[in-house]
Design a protein around this motif. Structure first.
Motif, short mmCIF file in Angstrom:
data_model
loop_
_atom_site.label_atom_id
_atom_site.label_comp_id
_atom_site.label_asym_id
_atom_site.label_seq_id
_atom_site.Cartn_x
_atom_site.Cartn_y
_atom_site.Cartn_z
N MET A 1 -5.06 -2.81 3.52
CA MET A 1 -5.54 -4.18 3.44
C MET A 1 -6.79 -4.33 4.29
O MET A 1 -7.05 -3.52 5.18
N ILE A 2 -7.58 -5.36 3.99
CA ILE A 2 -8.82 -5.61 4.74
C ILE A 2 -8.55 -6.63 5.83
O ILE A 2 -8.01 -7.71 5.56
N ASN A 259 -0.88 1.67 6.95
CA ASN A 259 0.10 2.44 7.72
C ASN A 259 -0.38 3.90 7.86
O ASN A 259 -1.40 4.30 7.28
N ARG A 260 0.35 4.69 8.62
CA ARG A 260 -0.09 6.05 8.93
C ARG A 260 -0.26 6.90 7.67
O ARG A 260 -1.18 7.73 7.59
N PHE A 261 0.62 6.72 6.70
CA PHE A 261 0.54 7.53 5.48
C PHE A 261 -0.72 7.17 4.68
O PHE A 261 -1.52 8.05 4.32
N VAL A 262 -0.91 5.87 4.40
CA VAL A 262 -2.05 5.45 3.58
C VAL A 262 -3.36 5.70 4.30
O VAL A 262 -4.38 6.01 3.67
N LYS A 263 -3.36 5.61 5.62
CA LYS A 263 -4.59 5.78 6.41
C LYS A 263 -5.23 7.16 6.16
O LYS A 263 -6.44 7.31 6.24
N VAL A 267 -10.37 8.19 3.65
CA VAL A 267 -11.58 8.99 3.43
C VAL A 267 -11.98 8.98 1.96
O VAL A 267 -13.18 9.01 1.62
N LEU A 268 -10.98 8.90 1.06
CA LEU A 268 -11.28 8.81 -0.37
C LEU A 268 -11.96 7.49 -0.71
O LEU A 268 -12.91 7.44 -1.50
N THR A 269 -11.48 6.41 -0.10
CA THR A 269 -12.10 5.10 -0.31
C THR A 269 -13.55 5.12 0.18
O THR A 269 -14.45 4.59 -0.49
N LEU A 286 -5.00 4.55 -4.41
CA LEU A 286 -5.60 5.88 -4.43
C LEU A 286 -4.63 6.93 -3.89
O LEU A 286 -4.58 8.06 -4.38
N SER A 287 -3.88 6.55 -2.84
CA SER A 287 -2.96 7.52 -2.22
C SER A 287 -1.90 7.97 -3.22
O SER A 287 -1.57 9.16 -3.30
N ILE A 288 -1.39 7.05 -4.03
CA ILE A 288 -0.34 7.38 -5.02
C ILE A 288 -0.91 8.26 -6.13
O ILE A 288 -0.38 9.33 -6.45
N PHE A 289 -2.04 7.83 -6.70
CA PHE A 289 -2.61 8.57 -7.84
C PHE A 289 -3.18 9.91 -7.41
O PHE A 289 -3.16 10.87 -8.18
#
Length: 306
Positions: A1-2, A259-263, A267-269, A286-289
């Protein structure tokens, strides 16, 4: 989230920038920009008025002002004096002055104390403990082997009376300051009006002016969850501050909070560019796909090897 941001505009006299930036370090403000604005007498007067109103409101809300601070300092100084003078006790200054004999104050360690001094000088012991023996030489002290201790300017009873008077004055002033809280709504409304006028004046400022006729404006952004802590630090900054909710037009910095996982996938974003302030953060998607895409690639690789 922003992260949502709050915009702060700091206005100060040109020439005070370095001290201000030093005070602003590690305060939580991000993406600071600077500009200089020429001012006329009207704008300068609005700036001074806004500063005065802001400081007045701060004093009332916190219940602290320079008068109260000064009284607290004098009370603390008196209490320290009382502790220093307490060993000498209280005395009737008028009666001692009537004797016409000077008093000389001394202190000596028990080892340095010589009882034979009493045979040569008029000595009155006042107090004694493990560290010092305090005594007074009445009249002539010529030839006394110790260095004289400065005589107390006031005795204990005089200091205590002065302290009591200061505390009464402090209580009266604090009560008066507390009573002014009923004026806060009107003062804040007046400050908002002055700020609006100042904003319009700064926006319309133009023309060539000398350096001393310029104001420096810093604009910075603070994440909303850090605003309460930053507001507490504002009185310590030597600048006039205006606060408002950041908008897309302000181009606030984009700070992602995940969170730590999505963070790990931010770098992809960043590779494609961070979203605009009013857009959503695509990193969780992006993390899921990306994981699914990576798993498919690994599966194909394994199938090819087989």
């Amino acid at each position: 989230m922003i992260d949502r941001m709050t915009k702060y505009s700091f206005i100060l006299l040109s020439g005070d920038e370095e001290k201000f930036l030093s005070d602003l370090q590690e305060s939580g403000v991000v993406d600071i920009t600077r500009s200089s604005v020429p001012v006329d007498e009207h704008t300068a007067a609005l700036f001074s008025k806004a500063q005065e109103k802001s400081e007045e409101i701060s004093r009332i809300e916190t219940g602290r002002d320079p008068v109260l601070t000064g009284l607290d300092r004098r009370i603390a100084e008196n209490e320290k004096k009382a502790a220093d003078v307490q060993v000498w006790g209280s005395w009737d200054r008028a009666r001692l002055d009537a004797l016409g004999l000077p008093l000389h104050f001394y202190k000596a360690s028990p080892k340095a104390w010589d009882p034979s001094w009493k045979e040569r000088w008029a000595i009155q012991e006042v107090a004694a403990d493990k560290k010092n023996i305090r005594f007074v030489v009445v009249g002539d002290n010529e030839g006394f082997p110790l260095k004289e201790t400065p005589a107390p300017a006031m005795n204990l009873s005089e200091i205590e009376a002065q302290t009591a008077s200061l505390k009464a004055e402090r209580e009266a002033h604090a009560t008066a300051l507390e009573g002014r809280k009923k004026d806060l709504p009107a003062l804040k409304a007046n400050l908002a009006k002055v700020r609006s006028e100042l904003s319009r004046a700064l926006a319309g400022a133009a023309g060539e002016k000398a350096a001393e006729d310029k104001l420096t404006v810093f604009v910075g952004f603070v994440p909303d969850d850090e605003v309460p802590a930053f507001d507490k630090a504002l009185p310590g900054l030597d600048a006039f501050a205006m606060k408002e909710e950041a908008t897309v037009e302000d181009q606030p910095p984009i700070r992602l909070r995940n969170n730590r996982f999505v963070k790990m996938f931010e770098v992809l974003t960043d590779m494609y560019g961070r979203p605009v302030y009013n857009e959503f953060d695509p990193t969780p998607y992006l993390s899921i796909f990306f994981l699914l895409f990576f798993a498919m690639c690994m599966g194909d690789a394994g199938y090819g090897i087989a």
